[in-house]
Structure formats: C-alpha cells, structure tokens
Scaffold this motif. Sequence first.
Motif, short mmCIF file in Angstrom:
data_model
loop_
_atom_site.label_atom_id
_atom_site.label_comp_id
_atom_site.label_asym_id
_atom_site.label_seq_id
_atom_site.Cartn_x
_atom_site.Cartn_y
_atom_site.Cartn_z
N ASP A 1 -6.02 -0.18 -0.88
CA ASP A 1 -6.21 -1.40 -0.10
C ASP A 1 -5.58 -2.61 -0.77
O ASP A 1 -5.14 -3.53 -0.09
N ILE A 2 -5.50 -2.63 -2.11
CA ILE A 2 -4.85 -3.76 -2.79
C ILE A 2 -3.33 -3.74 -2.61
O ILE A 2 -2.67 -4.73 -2.87
N ASP A 3 -2.79 -2.62 -2.15
CA ASP A 3 -1.36 -2.53 -1.86
C ASP A 3 -1.03 -2.95 -0.43
O ASP A 3 0.12 -3.28 -0.14
N ALA A 4 -2.00 -2.90 0.46
CA ALA A 4 -1.75 -3.12 1.89
C ALA A 4 -1.02 -4.43 2.20
O ALA A 4 -0.07 -4.41 2.99
N PRO A 5 -1.40 -5.57 1.62
CA PRO A 5 -0.65 -6.80 1.93
C PRO A 5 0.83 -6.73 1.53
O PRO A 5 1.70 -7.21 2.26
N ALA A 6 1.14 -6.10 0.40
CA ALA A 6 2.53 -5.96 -0.04
C ALA A 6 3.28 -4.99 0.87
O ALA A 6 4.45 -5.21 1.20
N ILE A 7 2.62 -3.92 1.28
CA ILE A 7 3.22 -2.95 2.21
C ILE A 7 3.58 -3.66 3.51
O ILE A 7 4.67 -3.50 4.05
N ALA A 8 2.64 -4.46 4.03
CA ALA A 8 2.85 -5.17 5.30
C ALA A 8 3.93 -6.24 5.19
O ALA A 8 4.68 -6.46 6.15
N TRP A 9 4.05 -6.90 4.05
CA TRP A 9 5.02 -7.98 3.86
C TRP A 9 6.45 -7.47 3.76
O TRP A 9 7.39 -8.09 4.27
N ALA A 10 6.64 -6.35 3.09
CA ALA A 10 7.97 -5.83 2.82
C ALA A 10 8.69 -5.42 4.10
O ALA A 10 8.06 -4.99 5.07
N GLY A 11 10.00 -5.52 4.09
CA GLY A 11 10.81 -5.09 5.23
C GLY A 11 10.63 -3.62 5.54
O GLY A 11 10.67 -3.22 6.69
N VAL A 12 10.43 -2.81 4.50
CA VAL A 12 10.07 -1.40 4.65
C VAL A 12 8.82 -1.20 3.82
O VAL A 12 8.85 -1.28 2.59
N GLY A 13 7.71 -0.96 4.50
CA GLY A 13 6.44 -0.68 3.83
C GLY A 13 6.14 0.80 3.96
O GLY A 13 6.19 1.34 5.06
N ALA A 14 5.86 1.45 2.84
CA ALA A 14 5.66 2.89 2.85
C ALA A 14 4.37 3.27 2.14
O ALA A 14 3.90 2.56 1.25
N SER A 15 3.82 4.39 2.57
CA SER A 15 2.64 4.94 1.94
C SER A 15 2.77 6.46 1.90
O SER A 15 3.81 7.01 2.27
N VAL A 16 1.72 7.10 1.44
CA VAL A 16 1.70 8.55 1.24
C VAL A 16 0.51 9.16 1.96
O VAL A 16 -0.50 8.49 2.18
N PRO A 17 0.63 10.44 2.32
CA PRO A 17 -0.55 11.12 2.90
C PRO A 17 -1.71 11.01 1.90
O PRO A 17 -1.51 11.08 0.70
N GLY A 18 -2.89 10.81 2.41
CA GLY A 18 -4.06 10.70 1.53
C GLY A 18 -4.33 9.29 1.04
O GLY A 18 -5.30 9.06 0.31
N ALA A 19 -3.49 8.34 1.42
CA ALA A 19 -3.72 6.94 1.03
C ALA A 19 -4.95 6.40 1.76
O ALA A 19 -5.42 6.99 2.74
N LEU A 20 -5.47 5.30 1.28
CA LEU A 20 -6.61 4.66 1.94
C LEU A 20 -6.17 4.11 3.30
O LEU A 20 -5.00 3.77 3.51
N PRO A 21 -7.11 4.01 4.24
CA PRO A 21 -6.77 3.59 5.60
C PRO A 21 -6.00 2.27 5.69
O PRO A 21 -5.09 2.15 6.51
N ALA A 22 -6.33 1.30 4.87
CA ALA A 22 -5.63 0.00 4.94
C ALA A 22 -4.16 0.15 4.60
O ALA A 22 -3.30 -0.48 5.23
N ALA A 23 -3.84 0.96 3.61
CA ALA A 23 -2.44 1.18 3.23
C ALA A 23 -1.70 1.93 4.33
O ALA A 23 -0.57 1.59 4.67
#
Length: 172
Positions: free
Chosen positions: A116-138
């Motif tokens: 969840d502490i990554d979610a704002p950076a993921i949303a801000w970036a032109g390409v925001g990426a995550s992985v299977p098993g990440a927390l819902p906010a990410a």
Amino acid sequence: MSAKSPLPPDRWAVVRLLAMDVDGILTDGTVHVSSAGAETKVFSILDGMGLKRVLQAGFAVAWISGRPSGATTARAAELHIPHVIQGRTDKLAALQELAGQLKLTAQQCAYMGDDDIDAPAIAWAGVGASVPGALPAALAAADYVTTRTAGHGAVREICEHLLAARVRPPSP
C-alpha cells in the motif's frame, strides 16, 4: 490475479526511468534473519540480467526501499544500480524527487511496487506495475500486473516490455 491487459507500446516507449520497490518485487518478500542477526535475501538472476540490459540501453534505474538493508546494498552494487534509496516509506515523494533531479516527467517514469505504501508511486508513474499477490491498493493502482511473480522474473518481464518498445519505430 491474471495480468491486466498489456499497455500499448507508446506508453512503454516514453519511459526513461525504471524505479521499483525491493522487498516483494526484486525478492519474494521474505527476509531471512539468522540467530546472530545477519540478514539474507534471494534475488533472481533473471531480474538481474533484465536490469543490466535496461541499464546498457540507457535507462535510469532506481531502487526505492522502505527499509535499509545490507543485502539490498550489496546486490545493487553488484548490478551497478545508480540510484538506491533506502529507508524511505513515502515512495511517491522519493520517486518525484528523483524524477525532478533527472528532469523527467511522470510519463517518463515506470514504477513497480507491491504494498500500500507503493500505491501512490504506482499511480503517479506513466507506467505503474505490480505483481500477482500484491496488496489490493497496489494492484488497483497498477496499469500492468506481471504474469511472473515477485523475485522470480517479474522485473525482467517489465524490462523486456521497455526494451521491446525502445526498438519499435514511433507511431505516426
């Protein structure tokens, strides 16, 4: 969770900075601590090769971790990661500061995170990426969710998208 729909190549093509969390992205999120207090982590060789290739292609690469770790420092040094930021839980502020120093816009940044502490950076970036098993906010903030899991080639997957977009001719 399955991967979200692939992003169009032009979204990948403008990226100049690949930034990411460490634990839960470059590793499976497990930290081994011995009775003597020594910490170890397991990093993927696949991810390491992907990072070497994007560095050779001229991308800036950054690791932004919420906690300091000698294992992270050692692996970053081995791979010659130029920007290693540790002990920063405000990932968005750290990413924006680095982008400013590099004179990059949000669209020119890709960020990978799993918490969840990554979610704002993921949303801000032109390409925001995550992985299977990440927390819902990410996962909700991500434009792209890798098919590979954290610590097992997820970063390499993103590197391959960036490299493939770099060699394509620009859209008319």
